[in-house]
Design an enzyme around this catalytic site. Structure first.
Site, PDB file in Angstrom:
ATOM      1  N   ARG A  11     -10.527 -70.138 117.595  1.00 22.10           N
ATOM      2  CA  ARG A  11     -10.765 -69.753 116.212  1.00 22.10           C
ATOM      3  C   ARG A  11     -12.189 -70.128 115.781  1.00 22.10           C
ATOM      4  NH1 ARG A  11     -12.639 -71.462 111.456  1.00 22.10           N
ATOM      5  NH2 ARG A  11     -11.724 -73.503 111.847  1.00 22.10           N
ATOM      6  N   ASP A  12     -12.449 -71.389 115.494  1.00 20.82           N
ATOM      7  CA  ASP A  12     -13.767 -71.783 115.007  1.00 20.82           C
ATOM      8  C   ASP A  12     -14.833 -71.531 116.063  1.00 20.82           C
ATOM      9  OD1 ASP A  12     -15.609 -72.721 113.205  1.00 20.82           O
ATOM     10  OD2 ASP A  12     -15.075 -74.828 113.378  1.00 20.82           O
ATOM     11  N   HIS A 204     -13.013 -83.224 111.824  1.00 20.42           N
ATOM     12  CA  HIS A 204     -13.520 -81.981 112.434  1.00 20.42           C
ATOM     13  C   HIS A 204     -15.047 -82.067 112.372  1.00 20.42           C
ATOM     14  CE1 HIS A 204     -13.424 -77.390 112.751  1.00 20.42           C
ATOM     15  NE2 HIS A 204     -14.634 -77.598 112.281  1.00 20.42           N
ATOM     16  N   HIS A 206     -18.998 -80.920 113.671  1.00 24.21           N
ATOM     17  CA  HIS A 206     -19.940 -80.011 114.321  1.00 24.21           C
ATOM     18  C   HIS A 206     -21.106 -80.837 114.839  1.00 24.21           C
ATOM     19  CE1 HIS A 206     -18.438 -75.883 113.283  1.00 24.21           C
ATOM     20  NE2 HIS A 206     -17.621 -76.649 112.586  1.00 24.21           N
ATOM     21  N   CYS A 237     -20.163 -71.587 111.752  1.00 21.70           N
ATOM     22  CA  CYS A 237     -19.495 -71.084 110.548  1.00 21.70           C
ATOM     23  C   CYS A 237     -20.333 -69.946 110.006  1.00 21.70           C
ATOM     24  CB  CYS A 237     -19.362 -72.186 109.494  1.00 21.70           C
ATOM     25  SG  CYS A 237     -18.705 -71.563 107.934  1.00 21.70           S
ATOM     26  N   ASN A 246     -18.861 -76.648 117.237  1.00 20.47           N
ATOM     27  CA  ASN A 246     -18.016 -77.828 117.189  1.00 20.47           C
ATOM     28  C   ASN A 246     -18.401 -78.755 118.336  1.00 20.47           C
ATOM     29  OD1 ASN A 246     -15.821 -75.324 116.639  1.00 20.47           O
ATOM     30  ND2 ASN A 246     -15.796 -76.997 115.181  1.00 20.47           N
TER      31      ASN A 246
END
Lengths: 300, 300
Positions: A11-12, A204, A206, A237, A246
């Site tokens: 996903r990310d 979470h 990055h 993002c 990430n």
């Protein structure tokens, strides 16, 4: 001690890659991660495919999974419609995310922090009725690309409100990779104190400024039990300028295992997944352990 | 609290780059680092230029410096001949390095750990007489590419022997980037306890597995007061297979300043040096803060 890693790569990770991978390849990535022992996989994003074309076909990704016993497959949602799509698609868990600043909330999902926080409470109730796990991610918790510093008091105010609805977890996200370990420790410790016992605290990170692994270490040592990461270190993002990937799952696993934490993940298998994903995307990925290898002396 | 950063970019950074920069450019890099407030610069390597051609012209680098008041310019040496060259060239400090395993010591500088440690004691005495600062780096302190694990007891045995000669500092180097924060904390704490008061404890990390900044944080929080780093994150080791660059100075400074440490370095100026070096080398460098920028909200 055990740390629960959620691989958000499908996903990310993939939502900000130039190359769009079709749903069957994304489902295949999830299968490979599960086979490597990753306990939770963020498989798809139930957002408007017009805004994030890389995530189109979320339902097909979930339908295409070879579900592995014991692995939890999650869908990201930004609003109630997304929640309904995710549950209808058959995810095991819904991960709802919203930002802690109004400017980012408006740009990212056309809402306000107040409205978005209220929705967290409603969705927590629906998830309980629907029997799906429910997680809330608070974006830009360590700094906002538009509003700058986000005061810790503000983070904890909203986090406390959200935690009051007893979701399964609350995740503090450093969406643009600006946080440092002292900041992580303070927020995670305070959130752990105010969160109900049934609500896990996650983080979470990055790696935009190379602080991601240091922040992850700070987080688990301060009470976080859940960490997001992306195999290979893909990601970013679309609405956060200059954000990069990430933290790489294999770099995180290498570090945590070396420090004595358990993750249930087979690092060598995970390294192979990173190599496979690099081939699928046709590019070198930023994670390092999949290139350097886990530590083993060389001969010759 | 203050952390003293030694930029080893002109030496460890450039010695493993494919492109060899001429001495005047390397001296210019030192000048730029000094102007950005870096208190100590490892300017040159007094090794055999046949083995490390990138470091040829060490004397010319030192002669070419526009020395800045308050900046200390160091030369790396691996043996007594190198020591003599460095002192004759007029360095402010000599940094002598040797590995903690016999196999690496043989390959890197044709010696044994025992002989190399004995030399550390002799050079410490000569440096006192010569009035130059003297630092000893213990390579592969966190793992050896040829012998594998290096036992902490062994590290501390040799480190204690070296510290007994009262050099100005002892530096533990993770030459191949395999260490994790728990390991760093244990070694730094124990070394800090056995080192004489006049001997500072330093660390030198490579970011081969993305653990470098986490290890640097662990080091300063455990008593290390000196950290090596390379502007832009260049570097490696010609004799350590698969080793990649040092931690990037700008990433380290970003992290330390964010955590409240002082370094005396102007981060914006340092970011410009990284950009300049990237142009000189004609390649993108692995450091991240010089690409992402220090944190500042964007408008628009």
């Amino acid at each position: 001690m055990r740390v629960e890693i959620v691989d958000v790569g499908p996903r990310d990770g993939l939502q900000n890659e130039e190359k769009t991978l079709p749903p069957e390849i994304r489902a295949g990535l999830c299968d490979r991660l599960a086979a490597a022992g990753v306990p939770r996989v963020e498989a798809a994003s139930f957002v408007n495919p017009k805004r994030v074309p890389q995530m189109a076909g979320a339902e097909e990704v979930i339908a295409g999974l070879n579900r592995r016993e014991g692995t939890s497959y999650a869908g990201l949602v930004l609003n109630e419609k997304g929640y309904e799509r995710a549950v209808a698609a058959g995810v095991d868990e819904v991960r709802y995310a919203f930002p802690l600043t109004d400017e980012f909330a408006r740009r990212n999902q056309n809402t306000t922090v107040e409205e978005a926080a209220a929705l967290a409470g409603r969705l927590a109730g629906r998830a309980r009725e629907d029997g799906v796990r429910f997680s809330v991610t608070l974006s830009v918790a360590f700094g906002c690309p538009f509003e700058g510093e986000v005061r810790p008091e503000r983070v904890l105010e909203v986090a406390g409100q959200v935690a009051g609805a007893s979701p399964d977890e609350v995740v503090l996200a450093d969406t643009i990779g600006v946080g440092v370990p002292t900041q992580v420790r303070a927020l995670v410790q305070e959130l752990s104190e105010i969160a109900p016992e049934e609500t896990a605290v996650g983080c979470h990170f990055h790696d935009t400024r190379n602080t991601g692994i240091a922040n992850a270490v700070a987080a688990v040592e301060s009470g976080a039990t859940v960490l997001d990461a992306s195999v290979g270190g893909t990601g970013g993002c679309p609405f956060a300028p200059r954000a990069t990937g990430n933290i790489a799952t294999e770099d995180l696993v290498y570090t945590l295992h070396g420090m004595g934490y358990e993750t249930g993940i087979d690092l060598d298998a995970l390294i192979e997944v990173a190599g496979w994903l690099s081939e699928q995307l046709g590019k070198e990925l930023p994670g390092r352990v999949h290139k350097a290898g886990a530590f083993a002396p060389v001969s010759g």
